[in-house]
Write a protein that holds these residues in place. Structure first.
Motif, PDB file in Angstrom:
ATOM      1  N   GLU A 141      31.295  36.488  26.712  1.00  0.00           N
ATOM      2  CA  GLU A 141      30.259  35.426  25.754  1.00  0.00           C
ATOM      3  C   GLU A 141      29.181  34.551  26.625  1.00  0.00           C
ATOM      4  O   GLU A 141      28.115  34.415  26.270  1.00  0.00           O
ATOM      5  N   ASP A 179      40.351  32.250  20.282  1.00  0.00           N
ATOM      6  CA  ASP A 179      40.044  30.882  19.549  1.00  0.00           C
ATOM      7  C   ASP A 179      41.133  30.802  19.110  1.00  0.00           C
ATOM      8  O   ASP A 179      41.494  29.528  17.632  1.00  0.00           O
ATOM      9  N   LYS A 238      30.523  34.892  20.701  1.00  0.00           N
ATOM     10  CA  LYS A 238      31.777  35.645  20.676  1.00  0.00           C
ATOM     11  C   LYS A 238      30.916  36.896  19.261  1.00  0.00           C
ATOM     12  O   LYS A 238      30.536  38.066  19.238  1.00  0.00           O
ATOM     13  N   ASP A 268      42.075  28.019  30.112  1.00  0.00           N
ATOM     14  CA  ASP A 268      43.139  27.669  29.683  1.00  0.00           C
ATOM     15  C   ASP A 268      44.497  28.466  30.377  1.00  0.00           C
ATOM     16  O   ASP A 268      44.608  28.150  30.532  1.00  0.00           O
ATOM     17  N   ASN A 295      43.949  31.463  24.021  1.00  0.00           N
ATOM     18  CA  ASN A 295      42.551  30.628  22.623  1.00  0.00           C
ATOM     19  C   ASN A 295      41.594  30.945  24.014  1.00  0.00           C
ATOM     20  O   ASN A 295      40.364  30.910  23.321  1.00  0.00           O
ATOM     21  N   LYS A 296      40.915  30.415  25.554  1.00  0.00           N
ATOM     22  CA  LYS A 296      40.021  30.048  25.896  1.00  0.00           C
ATOM     23  C   LYS A 296      40.224  30.886  27.239  1.00  0.00           C
ATOM     24  O   LYS A 296      41.516  30.463  27.848  1.00  0.00           O
ATOM     25  N   LYS A 356      41.123  26.766  17.911  1.00  0.00           N
ATOM     26  CA  LYS A 356      40.070  26.165  17.313  1.00  0.00           C
ATOM     27  C   LYS A 356      40.430  26.400  15.799  1.00  0.00           C
ATOM     28  O   LYS A 356      39.461  25.484  14.658  1.00  0.00           O
ATOM     29  N   ASP A 361      32.595  32.412  31.497  1.00  0.00           N
ATOM     30  CA  ASP A 361      33.418  33.558  31.659  1.00  0.00           C
ATOM     31  C   ASP A 361      32.440  34.326  32.793  1.00  0.00           C
ATOM     32  O   ASP A 361      33.168  35.263  33.563  1.00  0.00           O
ATOM     33  N   ASP A 396      37.272  35.408  23.979  1.00  0.00           N
ATOM     34  CA  ASP A 396      38.130  34.111  23.399  1.00  0.00           C
ATOM     35  C   ASP A 396      38.512  34.264  21.948  1.00  0.00           C
ATOM     36  O   ASP A 396      37.563  34.059  20.875  1.00  0.00           O
TER      37      ASP A 396
END
Length: 194
Positions: free
Chosen positions: A35, A91, A67, A132, A128-129, A94, A39, A89
């Motif tokens: 992304e 997400d 993404k 994380d 998530n990410k 989110k 990353d 991710d």
């Protein structure tokens, strides 16, 4: 309908993704689409911490600017027969729209699910990410401490600058390994790419 996809309508869509990094992919043995720059830095840093030089193996890690910009390059590279590994991710945190995950899963030949997560032979995705996942696997206090140390040692970088710097990520992961902590996810991704 086919008449919607002419060179005139496709050219502006491709223009935003045709970067120098993207051009490098056409000369690669393997393309890794991510992304963003953070990353990319994590993948390059993890490979360096594992003593793998992806560039010398003909592997290009290409940030796509989000993404929603992964699909077109993936389809283009695959149409040229270039093996392509995609990282994104999901997400879930989110509370977003799972549709981009469905599309990416179709591109990699999987059954669509809302919030995919895991490392596979031709793709990886995080619930998530990536940050994380790193923080959880290394341990939040140690991750924060190591990130702060690396930021100071490498020129008092901001957190954002540090997350986009492969050397910071590599040093962070090497020091985490010295302290018996690691990211099994990043190790698995590098092994899958190689």
């Amino acid at each position: 309908p086919l008449e919607k996809y002419t060179w005139v309508t496709l050219k502006p869509r491709l223009h935003s993704i045709m970067t120098p990094w993207m051009a490098e992919g056409f000369f690669s043995e393997v393309v890794v689409l991510v992304e963003g720059e953070d990353d990319r830095a994590a993948i390059v840093g993890a490979s360096l911490a594992l003593k793998h030089d992806l560039e010398s193996k003909g592997i290009s890690e290409i940030p796509c600017g989000g993404k929603n910009n992964l699909v077109r390059p993936a389809l283009v590279f695959r149409s040229f027969g270039i093996p392509t590994y995609i990282i994104w991710d999901s997400d879930k945190d989110k509370d977003g729209n799972p549709r981009p995950n469905h599309i990416l899963l179709r591109v990699v030949g999987e059954t669509p699910t809302d919030w995919p997560s895991g490392v596979f032979s031709n793709y990886a995705c995080f619930e998530n990410k990536l940050e994380d996942t790193l923080s959880i696997e290394i341990g939040k206090p140690l991750y924060t401490q190591l990130m702060d140390n690396c930021r100071q040692q490498l020129g008092d970088l901001t957190r954002e600058e540090a997350q986009k710097n492969p050397r910071v990520c590599g040093e962070l992961l090497l020091e985490a390994n010295r302290q018996n902590a690691s990211s099994t996810t990043l190790t698995s991704i590098v092994n899958a790419i190689i």
